[in-house]
Design a protein around this motif. Structure first.
Motif, short mmCIF file in Angstrom:
data_model
loop_
_atom_site.label_atom_id
_atom_site.label_comp_id
_atom_site.label_asym_id
_atom_site.label_seq_id
_atom_site.Cartn_x
_atom_site.Cartn_y
_atom_site.Cartn_z
N ARG A 1 -3.56 -16.20 3.18
CA ARG A 1 -4.36 -16.38 1.96
C ARG A 1 -5.82 -15.96 2.16
NH1 ARG A 1 -3.29 -15.65 -2.90
NH2 ARG A 1 -4.48 -16.92 -4.31
N VAL A 2 -6.41 -16.30 3.31
CA VAL A 2 -7.83 -16.02 3.51
C VAL A 2 -8.06 -14.62 4.10
CG1 VAL A 2 -8.44 -18.45 3.77
CG2 VAL A 2 -7.98 -17.09 5.81
N HIS A 3 -7.06 -14.05 4.77
CA HIS A 3 -7.17 -12.70 5.33
C HIS A 3 -7.13 -11.70 4.18
CE1 HIS A 3 -6.22 -9.12 7.66
NE2 HIS A 3 -5.11 -8.99 6.97
N ALA A 4 -8.09 -10.81 4.16
CA ALA A 4 -8.09 -9.77 3.13
C ALA A 4 -6.99 -8.76 3.46
CB ALA A 4 -9.44 -9.08 3.09
N PRO A 5 -5.96 -8.65 2.60
CA PRO A 5 -4.89 -7.69 2.87
C PRO A 5 -5.43 -6.27 3.01
CG PRO A 5 -4.33 -9.09 0.99
CD PRO A 5 -5.76 -9.35 1.34
N THR A 6 -4.93 -5.56 4.00
CA THR A 6 -5.42 -4.20 4.25
C THR A 6 -4.76 -3.18 3.35
OG1 THR A 6 -3.74 -3.77 5.91
CG2 THR A 6 -5.81 -4.77 6.68
N GLY A 7 -3.54 -3.47 2.91
CA GLY A 7 -2.80 -2.51 2.12
C GLY A 7 -2.16 -1.42 2.95
N TYR A 8 -2.49 -1.39 4.25
CA TYR A 8 -1.91 -0.39 5.14
C TYR A 8 -0.57 -0.88 5.66
CZ TYR A 8 -6.52 1.71 5.13
OH TYR A 8 -7.69 2.28 4.74
N ALA A 9 0.41 -0.01 5.60
CA ALA A 9 1.75 -0.37 6.02
C ALA A 9 1.88 -0.31 7.53
CB ALA A 9 2.77 0.57 5.38
N ILE A 10 2.58 -1.29 8.04
CA ILE A 10 3.00 -1.26 9.44
C ILE A 10 4.46 -0.87 9.40
CG2 ILE A 10 3.42 -2.65 11.49
CD1 ILE A 10 1.16 -4.48 10.56
N GLY A 11 4.79 0.25 9.94
CA GLY A 11 6.17 0.71 9.83
C GLY A 11 6.74 1.10 11.18
N LEU A 12 8.03 1.20 11.19
CA LEU A 12 8.75 1.67 12.37
C LEU A 12 9.33 3.04 12.07
CD1 LEU A 12 10.70 -1.57 13.36
CD2 LEU A 12 8.64 -0.67 14.42
#
Length: 188
Positions: A39-50
Motif C-alpha cells: 500500500r505505501v510502496h509506490a508501484p513502479t508499473g515495470y513488469a518483472i518477467g521470466l
C-alpha cells in the motif's frame, strides 16, 4: 495380597493454543507487513518477467496455475497422510513436501511482480480480493511452516492451516489465472 504394580502417570499435553501463538502472530505480521508495504510502496508499473512468456500477466497466470495444480497434489497427499484416503504409498510424505516447496517457489516471482509493479490495490473488487488473499496466503503459509516443528499443538492445527493455505491459493488462482484465461485468453 494386593496388586502393587506401579503404573506410569500419563502426562497429557493440555489442549491449549499457547504453543500456536508464536506462529500465528508471526504469520499475522507477515500478512500485515506485505499489505502495508504493497500500500505505501509506490508501484513502479515495470513488469518483472521470466523468459519464455509473452508478458507479465501471462507469466503470473501460468506460474499461479502451476502452483494451484501442485496445491491439488498437496491436498490429495495430505488426505492420504492423515488417513482420509487409504493408500499405502511410502513416498507420500516426500511428494507432499516437494510439491509444496515447488508450489511456493512458483508463487515468488508472481508475488514480487504484484508487490513491486502493482502494489496493493483496492479500487476494483476482484483486484482488492486478490491483494488481500495474497497477503493472507503468505501469512497463513508462514504460520503453517512455523507450526510444523512445534510440539504440543492441538491436532487440528496443521489441517486447518494447510486448508487455509489451499483456500487462499485457490482464491488467488480464481482472481488471477482463471480471470486471465477467461478474459484475455490462453496465451504463453
Amino acid at each position: 495380597m494386593s496388586d502393587t504394580r506401579i503404573t506410569p502417570v500419563q502426562h497429557r499435553q493440555p489442549n491449549t493454543v499457547a504453543p500456536f501463538l508464536v506462529p500465528l502472530v508471526v504469520g499475522g505480521l507477515v500478512a500485515v507487513g506485505l499489505g502495508v508495504y504493497g500500500r505505501v510502496h509506490a508501484p513502479t508499473g515495470y513488469a518483472i518477467g521470466l523468459a519464455g512468456f509473452s508478458g507479465a500477466l501471462a507469466m503470473k497466470a501460468w506460474l499461479t496455475t502451476g502452483a494451484f495444480l501442485l496445491a491439488l497434489v498437496q491436498l490429495f497427499s495430505a488426505l492420504v497422510m492423515w488417513g482420509r484416503i487409504k493408500l499405502d504409498v511410502p513416498w507420500i510424505g516426500s511428494l507432499h513436501r516437494w510439491s509444496g516447496r515447488v508450489a511456493f517457489i512458483l508463487t515468488i516471482p508472481v508475488a514480487l511482480h504484484c508487490l513491486y509493479a502493482l502494489g496493493t490495490q483496492f479500487d476494483v473488487p476482484r483486484v482488492m480480493i486478490h491483494s488481500l488473499l495474497g497477503c493472507f496466503f503468505y501469512g497463513v503459509f508462514t504460520a503453517k511452516m512455523l507450526s510444523l516443528p512445534r510440539r504440543g499443538l492441538p491436532g487440528w492445527t496443521l489441517p486447518v492451516l494447510g486448508g487455509l493455505t489451499f483456500v487462499a491459493l485457490t482464491g488467488l488462482w480464481l482472481t488471477s489465472s482463471f480471470w486471465f484465461f477467461t478474459t484475455i485468453g490462453v496465451k504463453l
